[in-house]
Design a protein around this motif. Structure first.
Motif, PDB file in Angstrom:
ATOM      1  N   VAL A 183       1.084  -0.832   0.362  1.00  0.00           N
ATOM      2  CA  VAL A 183      -0.221   0.556  -0.394  1.00  0.00           C
ATOM      3  C   VAL A 183       1.379   1.251   0.113  1.00  0.00           C
ATOM      4  N   SER A 184       0.508   2.706  -0.212  1.00  0.00           N
ATOM      5  CA  SER A 184       1.049   3.191  -0.725  1.00  0.00           C
ATOM      6  C   SER A 184       0.621   4.672  -0.217  1.00  0.00           C
ATOM      7  N   GLY A 185       1.246   5.575   0.033  1.00  0.00           N
ATOM      8  CA  GLY A 185       0.398   6.916   1.097  1.00  0.00           C
ATOM      9  C   GLY A 185       2.157   7.888   0.984  1.00  0.00           C
ATOM     10  N   ASN A 203      -5.869   5.506   3.756  1.00  0.00           N
ATOM     11  CA  ASN A 203      -7.392   5.465   4.629  1.00  0.00           C
ATOM     12  C   ASN A 203      -7.428   4.075   4.943  1.00  0.00           C
ATOM     13  N   GLU A 204      -8.582   4.234   5.817  1.00  0.00           N
ATOM     14  CA  GLU A 204      -9.125   2.934   6.544  1.00  0.00           C
ATOM     15  C   GLU A 204      -8.461   2.012   5.735  1.00  0.00           C
ATOM     16  N   ILE A 205      -8.918   1.535   5.011  1.00  0.00           N
ATOM     17  CA  ILE A 205      -9.183   0.308   3.786  1.00  0.00           C
ATOM     18  C   ILE A 205      -7.251  -0.145   3.644  1.00  0.00           C
ATOM     19  N   VAL A 227     -13.898  10.984   4.466  1.00  0.00           N
ATOM     20  CA  VAL A 227     -12.893   9.362   4.588  1.00  0.00           C
ATOM     21  C   VAL A 227     -12.164   9.266   5.984  1.00  0.00           C
ATOM     22  N   VAL A 228     -12.173   8.475   6.384  1.00  0.00           N
ATOM     23  CA  VAL A 228     -10.595   8.432   7.396  1.00  0.00           C
ATOM     24  C   VAL A 228      -9.812   8.050   7.241  1.00  0.00           C
ATOM     25  N   SER A 229      -9.435   8.601   8.175  1.00  0.00           N
ATOM     26  CA  SER A 229      -7.756   8.246   7.308  1.00  0.00           C
ATOM     27  C   SER A 229      -6.726   8.295   9.184  1.00  0.00           C
TER      28      SER A 229
END
Length: 560
Positions: free
Chosen positions: A55-57, A376-378, A418-420
């Motif tokens: 995953v990336s952020g 993000n939460e996922i 959106v939950v982060s």
């Protein structure tokens, strides 16, 4: 045209040549148009590689620790030994204020503490003098004298009690004496254990108290007081044991008298009763004499009981003065702004001569850095502390550093539905060009497998919830497989192979059943008209070449 046709028909030679030319044209036409409409296949070889799920952020580079250095006091700045960007160690001086008044307060507190200590010492000396009074010393001497006589007699008394209580003088019954006496009355059923425990305790107490008595004969007043008290306790406990034994014997004697009977062991019983009575009289005499001494000592101590209270009060006063001195020293330390940890000094906002009454004077950051990104939460649900990450930077396109997940926020932040979650990533590699505040992109490896069978996702098809790939039936050489990558090849027939997949990312899937390393599979199918075939084959070749796990002689690669 008609004339030419007639001429050809009349001339057999021209007719034969014309038929050959028309045949060639016809065969080329058929072959060309038939091939352009036939299905062609791009092939690949299944092999092992590594697959990674990530995953990336994005976020920013931060120091691992940052603190604003603030002033707790007001005053004039007199010394700044550092400048912007200097590296300092924990405890190094950064800013100093004028300390004249603070140092005076420390000196005054030291004097007050010393004066309180002198008063305490005086009280303790007065108390010691009181304890050395003649009356108290006389009681100590009398008490030691009584104990001397008592300890000379006590071993015989203790041995005699042992014989009376625990010998087996009543041979017929094979019981200890105290068990025999207790057997005559239910209320004495616990007496054997009680007397045994008391007797064992007397022996232990005797050894301890006798040792303390020997020390007290040559010792101080406190040692004598302890020896006298221990002697009194031993005498009192011995008296208790004798009374318990006497009660059991008197009970049996009373039953004999009431029943007007004669006991077959009457002489033994009478002997035990007589010996116990003698022991009791001796012990009672010692008890009365030592009790007088104990009461005299206690009365004397009660008369001077105010001394300990005064001493305690003065000890508390000394403690208060010590605390006042500590407070003054802490206040003095506030005039020195020091580095709480090793790092780099930034944002110095003052200069020598400034009068300061609060606010931020400078900042301190660590040389070690972290990346803080938002997921993000996922994606955040897949991330765990300790997972590896790859860090890249907008300002440094050629720099890629390894990292490791250090911390994941437990509470998310909601914005526009959106939950982060913030994720902190520790730098495993160092690069001085990476600065705090730079933008960073982090690719976090959430799962990976090495040395597993992999195929491109484009080769996988689904029918009735089953996943399958297509395979050529005929045996093909590596040259033919390589040729298929350029323009596709025609196959006579294909077969379906049901497969089971494991991990999967955007490009590849792990094969856990249905295929073996080295199997040839169909990556893509080309079934277009001639005008589209060229561009499609080109695109197909580009996709196949990006699938790095499908290598042929002279090429290699792995899936990430």
């Amino acid at each position: 045209m008609k004339n030419l046709l007639k001429k050809i028909l009349k001339n057999k030679k021209y007719l034969f040549i014309s038929i050959i030319i028309l045949g060639i044209v016809w065969i080329g036409y058929v072959k060309f148009f038939n091939n352009s409409n036939q299905t062609k296949y791009v092939l690949g070889i299944v092999q092992k590689g590594k697959i990674e799920i990530s995953v990336s952020g994005t976020g920013f580079v931060l120091p691992t620790k940052q603190i604003d250095l603030k002033s707790k006091v007001s005053g004039d700045v007199v010394y700044i030994p550092v400048k912007e960007g200097d590296r300092v160690r924990a405890g190094d001086l950064i800013i100093k204020f004028d300390t004249s008044n603070a140092e005076k307060n420390v000196r005054d507190a030291e004097i007050n503490l010393e004066n309180a200590k002198l008063i305490l010492e005086k009280l303790k000396k007065q108390y010691d003098d009181a304890l050395r009074a003649d009356t108290l010393n006389k009681n100590y001497e009398d008490g030691i004298s009584i104990l001397t006589e008592f300890y000379n007699d006590y071993p015989n008394i203790l041995n005699g009690l042992n014989n009376i209580l625990f010998n087996r003088d009543f041979y017929f019954d094979n019981l200890t004496n105290i068990e025999y006496y207790a057997s005559y009355d239910k209320k004495f059923q616990n007496l054997p254990n009680l007397t045994k425990n008391l007797y064992d305790k007397l022996k232990d107490d005797y050894n301890q108290s006798f040792n303390d008595y020997n020390l007290a004969k040559r010792g101080s007043g406190s040692e004598r007081a302890r020896a006298i008290q221990e002697g009194y306790n031993l005498i009192s406990e011995t008296s208790q044991l004798i009374k318990i034994a006497q009660d059991a014997i008197l009970s049996l004697q009373g039953q004999i008298i009431i029943n007007n009977a004669v006991h077959k062991y009457q002489s033994i019983i009478n002997s035990h009763a007589s010996s116990l009575n003698n022991y009791f009289n001796k012990i009672d005499s010692y008890l009365k004499n030592i009790l007088v001494i104990v009461n005299n000592i206690n009365n004397f101590n009660d008369n001077i009981s105010n001394y300990p209270l005064d001493i305690k009060a003065q000890e508390l006063n000394v403690l208060a003065k010590q605390n006042a001195l500590n407070d003054a020293k802490e206040k003095l330390a506030d005039y020195y702004i020091r580095a709480p940890f090793s790092g780099i000094v930034t944002n110095i906002n003052v200069k020598v001569g400034d009068t300061i009454s609060g606010g931020v004077l400078a900042s301190l950051i660590t040389e070690d850095k972290i990346a803080e990104i938002s997921l993000n939460e996922i994606d955040a649900a897949q991330v765990k502390v300790g997972q590896n990450a790859i860090l890249t930077f907008d300002a440094l396109p050629d720099v890629s550093l390894n990292g490791r997940v250090l911390e994941i926020s437990t509470i998310g932040t909601e914005s526009q539905g959106v939950v982060s979650y913030n994720v902190k990533i520790n730098f495993e590699d160092k690069n001085d060009n990476v600065k705090p505040g730079m933008s960073v992109t982090a690719k976090i490896i959430t799962n990976s497998k090495d040395n597993v069978l992999l195929i491109p996702n484009s080769a996988i098809k689904i029918f009735n919830q089953d996943k399958y790939v297509e395979k050529p039936i005929e045996k093909l050489s590596e040259n033919i497989i390589k040729a298929s990558m350029r323009s596709g090849i025609i196959l006579s027939t294909t077969t379906r192979q049901i497969i089971k997949t494991g991990l999967s990312n955007d490009e590849f899937s792990e094969i856990i059943d249905g295929l073996n390393e080295g199997d040839i599979i169909i990556l893509r199918i080309i079934n277009l008209n001639n005008s589209q075939a060229s561009s499609n084959v080109s695109n197909q070749r580009q996709t196949s070449q990006s699938s790095a796990i499908f290598r042929f002689p002279g090429t290699s690669g792995r899936a990430r």
